[in-house]
Design a protein around this motif. Structure first.
Motif, PDB file in Angstrom:
ATOM      1  N   PHE A  21       0.815  -1.221   0.000  1.00 24.83           N
ATOM      2  CA  PHE A  21       0.000   0.000   0.000  1.00 24.83           C
ATOM      3  C   PHE A  21       0.845   1.267   0.000  1.00 24.83           C
ATOM      4  CE2 PHE A  21      -2.971  -3.207   1.226  1.00 24.83           C
ATOM      5  CZ  PHE A  21      -4.112  -2.835   0.536  1.00 24.83           C
ATOM      6  N   ILE A  22       2.077   1.147   0.555  1.00 30.10           N
ATOM      7  CA  ILE A  22       2.991   2.288   0.495  1.00 30.10           C
ATOM      8  C   ILE A  22       3.266   2.604  -0.971  1.00 30.10           C
ATOM      9  CG2 ILE A  22       5.358   3.018   1.002  1.00 30.10           C
ATOM     10  CD1 ILE A  22       5.242   1.295   3.544  1.00 30.10           C
ATOM     11  N   TYR A  23       3.424   1.552  -1.782  1.00 24.98           N
ATOM     12  CA  TYR A  23       3.723   1.703  -3.199  1.00 24.98           C
ATOM     13  C   TYR A  23       2.483   2.151  -3.980  1.00 24.98           C
ATOM     14  CZ  TYR A  23       5.558   0.481  -7.792  1.00 24.98           C
ATOM     15  OH  TYR A  23       5.977   0.525  -9.083  1.00 24.98           O
ATOM     16  N   LEU A  24       1.339   1.576  -3.634  1.00 23.61           N
ATOM     17  CA  LEU A  24       0.129   1.778  -4.451  1.00 23.61           C
ATOM     18  C   LEU A  24      -0.752   2.919  -3.970  1.00 23.61           C
ATOM     19  CD1 LEU A  24      -0.987  -1.936  -4.867  1.00 23.61           C
ATOM     20  CD2 LEU A  24      -0.135  -0.443  -6.678  1.00 23.61           C
TER      21      LEU A  24
ATOM     22  N   LEU B  85      -2.051  -4.492   6.374  1.00 22.68           N
ATOM     23  CA  LEU B  85      -2.789  -3.488   7.140  1.00 22.68           C
ATOM     24  C   LEU B  85      -1.864  -2.356   7.595  1.00 22.68           C
ATOM     25  CD1 LEU B  85      -5.684  -3.177   8.230  1.00 22.68           C
ATOM     26  CD2 LEU B  85      -4.886  -4.147  10.367  1.00 22.68           C
ATOM     27  N   TYR B  86      -0.660  -2.726   8.074  1.00 18.44           N
ATOM     28  CA  TYR B  86       0.306  -1.702   8.491  1.00 18.44           C
ATOM     29  C   TYR B  86       0.683  -0.827   7.308  1.00 18.44           C
ATOM     30  CZ  TYR B  86       1.080  -4.969  12.394  1.00 18.44           C
ATOM     31  OH  TYR B  86       0.924  -5.805  13.452  1.00 18.44           O
ATOM     32  N   SER B  87       0.910  -1.479   6.162  1.00 22.42           N
ATOM     33  CA  SER B  87       1.306  -0.755   4.957  1.00 22.42           C
ATOM     34  C   SER B  87       0.235   0.264   4.578  1.00 22.42           C
ATOM     35  CB  SER B  87       1.542  -1.759   3.823  1.00 22.42           C
ATOM     36  OG  SER B  87       2.029  -1.115   2.687  1.00 22.42           O
ATOM     37  N   ALA B  88      -1.025  -0.185   4.616  1.00 24.98           N
ATOM     38  CA  ALA B  88      -2.130   0.719   4.278  1.00 24.98           C
ATOM     39  C   ALA B  88      -2.197   1.875   5.267  1.00 24.98           C
ATOM     40  CB  ALA B  88      -3.447  -0.059   4.281  1.00 24.98           C
ATOM     41  N   SER B  89      -1.888   1.571   6.517  1.00 26.69           N
ATOM     42  CA  SER B  89      -2.023   2.562   7.573  1.00 26.69           C
ATOM     43  C   SER B  89      -0.949   3.661   7.492  1.00 26.69           C
ATOM     44  CB  SER B  89      -1.983   1.821   8.916  1.00 26.69           C
ATOM     45  OG  SER B  89      -1.729   2.678   9.966  1.00 26.69           O
ATOM     46  N   HIS B 103      11.063   1.930  -0.169  1.00 18.22           N
ATOM     47  CA  HIS B 103      11.519   0.543  -0.101  1.00 18.22           C
ATOM     48  C   HIS B 103      12.199   0.241   1.230  1.00 18.22           C
ATOM     49  CE1 HIS B 103      10.725   0.481  -4.425  1.00 18.22           C
ATOM     50  NE2 HIS B 103      10.756  -0.840  -4.331  1.00 18.22           N
ATOM     51  N   VAL B 104      13.056   1.149   1.680  1.00 12.42           N
ATOM     52  CA  VAL B 104      13.777   0.913   2.942  1.00 12.42           C
ATOM     53  C   VAL B 104      12.788   0.854   4.110  1.00 12.42           C
ATOM     54  CG1 VAL B 104      15.412   1.904   4.593  1.00 12.42           C
ATOM     55  CG2 VAL B 104      15.941   1.921   2.149  1.00 12.42           C
ATOM     56  N   LEU B 105      11.873   1.822   4.173  1.00 11.39           N
ATOM     57  CA  LEU B 105      10.924   1.857   5.284  1.00 11.39           C
ATOM     58  C   LEU B 105       9.977   0.660   5.236  1.00 11.39           C
ATOM     59  CD1 LEU B 105      10.146   5.685   5.610  1.00 11.39           C
ATOM     60  CD2 LEU B 105      11.783   4.287   6.892  1.00 11.39           C
ATOM     61  N   ALA B 106       9.596   0.224   4.047  1.00 11.00           N
ATOM     62  CA  ALA B 106       8.725  -0.954   3.931  1.00 11.00           C
ATOM     63  C   ALA B 106       9.441  -2.185   4.497  1.00 11.00           C
ATOM     64  CB  ALA B 106       8.330  -1.196   2.478  1.00 11.00           C
ATOM     65  N   TYR B 107      10.736  -2.323   4.175  1.00 12.36           N
ATOM     66  CA  TYR B 107      11.509  -3.461   4.688  1.00 12.36           C
ATOM     67  C   TYR B 107      11.530  -3.451   6.221  1.00 12.36           C
ATOM     68  CZ  TYR B 107      15.602  -6.235   5.971  1.00 12.36           C
ATOM     69  OH  TYR B 107      16.453  -7.132   6.567  1.00 12.36           O
ATOM     70  N   LEU B 108      11.561  -2.261   6.820  1.00  6.29           N
ATOM     71  CA  LEU B 108      11.664  -2.136   8.285  1.00  6.29           C
ATOM     72  C   LEU B 108      10.307  -2.158   8.993  1.00  6.29           C
ATOM     73  CD1 LEU B 108      14.417   0.649   8.485  1.00  6.29           C
ATOM     74  CD2 LEU B 108      14.698  -1.798   8.936  1.00  6.29           C
ATOM     75  N   LEU B 109       9.220  -2.349   8.227  1.00  9.36           N
ATOM     76  CA  LEU B 109       7.867  -2.220   8.802  1.00  9.36           C
ATOM     77  C   LEU B 109       7.446  -3.484   9.560  1.00  9.36           C
ATOM     78  CD1 LEU B 109       5.403  -0.335   9.003  1.00  9.36           C
ATOM     79  CD2 LEU B 109       4.562  -1.327   6.884  1.00  9.36           C
ATOM     80  N   THR B 110       7.929  -3.638  10.803  1.00 11.66           N
ATOM     81  CA  THR B 110       7.542  -4.777  11.642  1.00 11.66           C
ATOM     82  C   THR B 110       6.450  -4.342  12.630  1.00 11.66           C
ATOM     83  OG1 THR B 110       9.240  -4.116  13.175  1.00 11.66           O
ATOM     84  CG2 THR B 110       9.848  -5.768  11.563  1.00 11.66           C
ATOM     85  N   ASP B 111       5.929  -5.303  13.403  1.00  8.44           N
ATOM     86  CA  ASP B 111       4.908  -4.980  14.419  1.00  8.44           C
ATOM     87  C   ASP B 111       5.388  -3.858  15.333  1.00  8.44           C
ATOM     88  OD1 ASP B 111       2.940  -7.402  14.208  1.00  8.44           O
ATOM     89  OD2 ASP B 111       4.898  -8.324  14.348  1.00  8.44           O
TER      90      ASP B 111
END
Lengths: 104, 227
Positions: A21-24, B85-89, B103-111
């Motif tokens: 979702f970050i990408y889209l 869900l975290y990504s959407a949030s 990309h870097v922040l997505a890789y680090l997106l843990t609970d």
């Protein structure tokens, strides 16, 4: 399948979901039904692993007092419920199992 | 100090209390992965390749049981679904960043990183350095996870072989599942998934696990929609 390939694919899928979702953003919204399903994923998946581990030791259904893994698991559930501490839960469960296995 | 450095340090600091819980968890993972039959290199590598605690425990357990690789990959994906869900949030807060940052922040997106980062975004919505906070929290967690895994691998080689250490895996899952049992639908999801897992245990390729999980999710959703 090779362990390294399993980790690579599992890692890529995980990264893909984190990026999704970050990408889209702005181009696509999550369907509400998926959003509602997500919170049931942890209890369902974890219980599906826990229950057979406690009640099917060695692949055979065993509800008797001779099933030490069930007894140790019940002790751990009690501790997890009361304390919410992962460390105490693991230590209690291990201690009960070791005690039962080496005593009887 | 530059505002970006300050935000980075604030992120590290906010993550700190969580790290106290994460360190023993990472050590237990290291011990168990080794006991499940993974090599030292593979045990350590999983912590950066997958970098998601509970799915790493489950993967180690399934590797221990010689489950086919495709089922393990699928299970990792199902267990990590919540990251969608975290990504959407966090997505709205990251929308103006360059792709490399995303990309870097997505890789680090843990609970744990999500938990402190989303609170920072919601309380300091105007702050232009929120991504530095995110990076600080994420790197603090990442570093702790790698070091604690390594510590567990060292410890794991020192423990006696005849101890039933594999049992620490289901025990860890018991500790993880408890906070998720917040209401009746969640408890029903857990119990029904457990029951189906027993009944479907002998299905090939560990498919019983995925069927049981899907059944539990369905039961939880049905009960929730009735209220």
């Amino acid at each position: 399948m090779n362990i390294w390939l399993v980790m690579l694919l599992g890692g890529l899928l995980t990264f893909g979901m984190r990026l999704s979702f970050i990408y889209l953003f702005g181009r696509f919204n999550m369907p509400p039904v998926v959003r509602r399903a997500l919170r049931f994923v942890p209890p369902a998946v974890l219980s599906a692993i826990i229950v057979p581990e406690l009640l099917l030791p060695g692949g055979k259904f065993d509800l008797s007092f001779g099933n030490y893994r069930m007894l140790a698991g019940l002790a751990a559930i009690l501790v997890a419920w009361k304390t919410r501490s992962a460390l105490l839960t693991i230590l209690t469960g291990m201690a009960v199992l070791l005690l039962l296995e080496f005593t009887f | 100090m530059r505002k970006s450095n300050q935000a980075f340090l604030n992120g590290v600091r906010a993550e700190f209390p969580l790290l106290i819980g994460v360190f023993p968890f990472g050590m237990i993972y290291g011990v168990l992965a080794l006991n499940a039959g993974l090599s030292k290199a593979a045990s350590q590598a999983m912590s950066s390749m997958v970098f998601a605690g509970s799915s790493q425990f489950i993967a180690a357990q399934l590797i221990h049981e010689s489950v086919p690789g495709l089922v393990i990959v699928l299970t990792i994906a199902v267990v990590n679904l919540r990251h969608l869900l975290y990504s959407a949030s966090v997505a709205p807060y990251l929308k103006n960043l360059p792709m490399s940052w995303k990309h870097v922040l997505a890789y680090l997106l843990t609970d744990e990183t999500y938990a402190v980062t989303i609170i920072n975004y919601e309380t300091n919505a105007e702050n232009p350095n929120g991504h530095w906070f995110f990076l600080g929290a994420g790197l603090a967690l990442w570093t702790t996870w790698q070091v604690s895994t390594a510590a567990g691998i060292v410890l794991g080689t020192a423990l006696p072989r005849n101890w039933p250490l594999d049992f620490a895996l289901p025990l860890t899952f018991i500790a993880l599942v408890m906070p998720a049992l917040k209401d009746r639908p969640a408890v029903a999801a857990a119990l029904s998934a457990g029951a189906v897992a027993l009944l479907a245990y002998n299905l090939p390729y560990k498919l019983g696990l995925i069927i049981a999980a899907l059944f539990g999710i369905l039961i939880g959703m049905l009960l929730e929609s009735r209220r």
